[in-house]
Design a protein around this motif. Structure first.
Motif, PDB file in Angstrom:
ATOM      1  N   VAL A   1       0.855  -1.192   0.000  1.00  0.00           N
ATOM      2  CA  VAL A   1       0.000   0.000   0.000  1.00  0.00           C
ATOM      3  C   VAL A   1       0.884   1.232   0.000  1.00  0.00           C
ATOM      4  O   VAL A   1       1.709   1.420   0.907  1.00  0.00           O
ATOM      5  CB  VAL A   1      -0.917   0.020   1.241  1.00  0.00           C
ATOM      6  N   HIS A   2       0.733   2.083  -0.999  1.00  0.00           N
ATOM      7  CA  HIS A   2       1.470   3.350  -1.069  1.00  0.00           C
ATOM      8  C   HIS A   2       0.463   4.485  -1.060  1.00  0.00           C
ATOM      9  O   HIS A   2      -0.503   4.481  -1.827  1.00  0.00           O
ATOM     10  CB  HIS A   2       2.307   3.411  -2.350  1.00  0.00           C
ATOM     11  N   ILE A   3       0.660   5.453  -0.145  1.00  0.00           N
ATOM     12  CA  ILE A   3      -0.224   6.615  -0.092  1.00  0.00           C
ATOM     13  C   ILE A   3       0.615   7.885  -0.173  1.00  0.00           C
ATOM     14  O   ILE A   3       1.824   7.878   0.077  1.00  0.00           O
ATOM     15  CB  ILE A   3      -1.105   6.626   1.167  1.00  0.00           C
ATOM     16  N   ASP A   4      -0.048   8.964  -0.528  1.00  0.00           N
ATOM     17  CA  ASP A   4       0.671  10.238  -0.617  1.00  0.00           C
ATOM     18  C   ASP A   4       1.038  10.758   0.762  1.00  0.00           C
ATOM     19  O   ASP A   4       2.065  11.407   0.946  1.00  0.00           O
ATOM     20  CB  ASP A   4      -0.180  11.279  -1.352  1.00  0.00           C
ATOM     21  N   GLY A   5       0.201  10.528   1.744  1.00  0.00           N
ATOM     22  CA  GLY A   5       0.430  10.954   3.114  1.00  0.00           C
ATOM     23  C   GLY A   5      -0.830  10.709   3.927  1.00  0.00           C
ATOM     24  O   GLY A   5      -1.917  10.572   3.370  1.00  0.00           O
ATOM     25  N   GLY A   6      -0.702  10.645   5.238  1.00  0.00           N
ATOM     26  CA  GLY A   6      -1.871  10.445   6.084  1.00  0.00           C
ATOM     27  C   GLY A   6      -1.660   9.447   7.198  1.00  0.00           C
ATOM     28  O   GLY A   6      -2.391   9.449   8.189  1.00  0.00           O
ATOM     29  N   PHE A   7      -0.640   8.586   7.091  1.00  0.00           N
ATOM     30  CA  PHE A   7      -0.347   7.673   8.187  1.00  0.00           C
ATOM     31  C   PHE A   7       0.404   8.422   9.283  1.00  0.00           C
ATOM     32  O   PHE A   7       1.328   9.177   9.020  1.00  0.00           O
ATOM     33  CB  PHE A   7       0.513   6.502   7.715  1.00  0.00           C
ATOM     34  N   GLY A   8       0.017   8.175  10.529  1.00  0.00           N
ATOM     35  CA  GLY A   8       0.773   8.712  11.650  1.00  0.00           C
ATOM     36  C   GLY A   8       0.325  10.064  12.157  1.00  0.00           C
ATOM     37  O   GLY A   8       0.960  10.603  13.076  1.00  0.00           O
ATOM     38  N   PHE A   9      -0.758  10.624  11.617  1.00  0.00           N
ATOM     39  CA  PHE A   9      -1.238  11.882  12.164  1.00  0.00           C
ATOM     40  C   PHE A   9      -1.826  11.638  13.553  1.00  0.00           C
ATOM     41  O   PHE A   9      -2.655  10.739  13.737  1.00  0.00           O
ATOM     42  CB  PHE A   9      -2.292  12.509  11.258  1.00  0.00           C
ATOM     43  N   PRO A  10      -1.409  12.408  14.543  1.00  0.00           N
ATOM     44  CA  PRO A  10      -1.911  12.177  15.899  1.00  0.00           C
ATOM     45  C   PRO A  10      -3.351  12.646  16.072  1.00  0.00           C
ATOM     46  O   PRO A  10      -3.851  13.483  15.317  1.00  0.00           O
ATOM     47  CB  PRO A  10      -0.966  13.013  16.760  1.00  0.00           C
ATOM     48  N   THR A  11      -3.998  12.093  17.077  1.00  0.00           N
ATOM     49  CA  THR A  11      -5.347  12.504  17.470  1.00  0.00           C
ATOM     50  C   THR A  11      -5.311  12.898  18.945  1.00  0.00           C
ATOM     51  O   THR A  11      -4.283  12.757  19.631  1.00  0.00           O
ATOM     52  CB  THR A  11      -6.353  11.361  17.269  1.00  0.00           C
ATOM     53  N   GLU A  12      -6.432  13.365  19.445  1.00  0.00           N
ATOM     54  CA  GLU A  12      -6.501  13.752  20.857  1.00  0.00           C
ATOM     55  C   GLU A  12      -6.182  12.572  21.773  1.00  0.00           C
ATOM     56  O   GLU A  12      -5.661  12.758  22.878  1.00  0.00           O
ATOM     57  CB  GLU A  12      -7.888  14.309  21.166  1.00  0.00           C
ATOM     58  N   ASP A  13      -6.490  11.374  21.329  1.00  0.00           N
ATOM     59  CA  ASP A  13      -6.210  10.194  22.147  1.00  0.00           C
ATOM     60  C   ASP A  13      -4.716   9.969  22.335  1.00  0.00           C
ATOM     61  O   ASP A  13      -4.307   9.287  23.290  1.00  0.00           O
ATOM     62  CB  ASP A  13      -6.828   8.948  21.508  1.00  0.00           C
ATOM     63  N   ASP A  14      -3.898  10.514  21.435  1.00  0.00           N
ATOM     64  CA  ASP A  14      -2.449  10.329  21.518  1.00  0.00           C
ATOM     65  C   ASP A  14      -1.768  11.364  22.405  1.00  0.00           C
ATOM     66  O   ASP A  14      -0.604  11.190  22.786  1.00  0.00           O
ATOM     67  CB  ASP A  14      -1.818  10.398  20.122  1.00  0.00           C
TER      68      ASP A  14
END
Length: 372
Positions: free
Chosen positions: A185-198
């Protein structure tokens, strides 16, 4: 499957030009740049070019150079491009476009990709020449399952998936549903963005980074909130007025830039209008909004793409150490480059050669590791 050719009736093209000529222009409000939205003078200039300078028939012919088809899958007609590589053992690759974009997002990358891959580019249901969902509850898993069926019908048992924006949700979902078929799976970006839970587990430096991200995320028009609440209402204006549609796309494409450069200094003007024209002629300004009210969260808030560890993942633009740490929590990261060129969310339109090179580099790693 049925071969497909774009052939917009001349009456529709005439109607577009007439509507543009009859535009009731809004006055410019106080403010500079995008302070109050797309500037009136800029909009008038681009609309006039769309009416008198932009050659849809020439652009239509360019798009028709790609072999296109329509196939009925699970009750919906799915439009797609299918360009085979001259290399017989080429890896099949399915690309998923973003919002508010269409299959034309990849018009400049397909010829380059087809040197290495068998390329399949569907129009997501509700976008472009694909049929729109007919019921509520349609989401990312429904798209992925149809795309998997398409690849199976094309005879592709093993393939890669790639996408950005909306495509960054569909690409990993295909791997979740069919880990035996998807090689990576190759994506332009979006993996690893933090959320309030982090946030509770962050260091002081990471918390400062989170605060900066919140400032960035809170700017601009929240299209998720807008389209979750009233897509039918706003769609009425975009469906009836080409200038309203043009302004909406220009606003989002400018907000999706990660630089201060003017939009048309980053994205080719004709390529930008190709996309707006596809939305206009296919009447999909409203039907393409389903991801915001159906499929990108729990119905109450936006959510980043979910990870998966069944197959390797790679990104074009990785991010900070914080993002890498969070990405590795939910994904098997095999490719996380730094310094790739580009300043726009729709990187395939801005940096086609760089985008293709990065996709090829990731899948070369994946194929080499799977040969061991």
């Amino acid at each position: 499957m049925t071969t497909f050719r774009i052939d917009i009736p001349q009456n529709d093209l005439n109607d577009l030009h007439e509507r543009l000529a009859r535009t009731r222009w809004t006055p410019q409000l106080p403010g500079e740049g995008l302070d109050r939205g797309v500037p009136a003078d800029w909009l008038r200039d681009v609309a006039e070019y769309w009416r008198t300078g932009y050659d849809w028939r020439e652009r239509e012919a360019r798009l028709n150079a790609f072999p296109q088809f329509v196939d009925e899958i699970d009750g919906l007609d799915l439009h797609y491009l299918h360009v085979r590589s001259p290399e017989p053992d080429a890896l099949p690759l399915i690309l998923t476009h973003g919002w508010p974009n269409s299959f034309v997002e990849f018009a400049r990358t397909i010829p380059l990709l087809a040197q290495t891959f068998h390329v399949v580019v569907p129009s997501v249901p509700g976008f472009g020449f694909s049929a729109a969902p007919r019921t509520t509850g349609f989401g990312i898993p429904d798209v992925a399952s149809r795309f998997a069926t398409l690849m199976q019908r094309l005879g592709y048992d093993r393939y890669g998936t790639q996408g950005g924006d909306l495509g960054a949700y569909v690409a990993p979902e295909l791997a979740r549903q069919h880990p035996d078929r998807v090689v990576g799976v190759h994506i332009d970006g979006g993996f690893g963005f933090p959320t309030e839970d982090d946030v509770p587990g962050m260091t002081a430096d990471e918390r400062a980074e989170w605060d900066l991200m919140q400032q960035w995320m809170s700017g601009g028009v929240d299209h998720h909130a807008l389209l979750r609440a009233a897509p039918q209402t706003f769609g009425a204006g975009w469906h009836d007025s080409p200038v309203a549609l043009l302004a909406w796309h220009a606003h989002k494409f400018q907000e999706f830039s990660m630089s201060d450069q003017p939009l048309l200094d980053v994205i080719d003007r004709d390529a930008f209008l190709d996309n707006v024209s596809v939305y206009w002629f296919t009447k999909t300004a409203a039907t393409s909004s389903w991801p915001m009210y159906e499929g990108l969260g729990d119905g109450a808030r936006f959510a980043w793409p979910r990870g998966q560890k069944a197959v390797p993942s790679g990104v074009y633009g990785g991010g900070s150490a914080l993002m890498r740490r969070l990405a590795e929590r939910d994904n098997t990261i095999a490719h996380w480059p730094e310094g790739n060129p580009g300043s726009h969310h729709f990187i395939a339109m801005e940096q086609p050669a760089g985008h293709v090179a990065d996709i090829a580099a990731f899948f070369a790693k994946v194929r080499d590791s799977q040969r061991l």
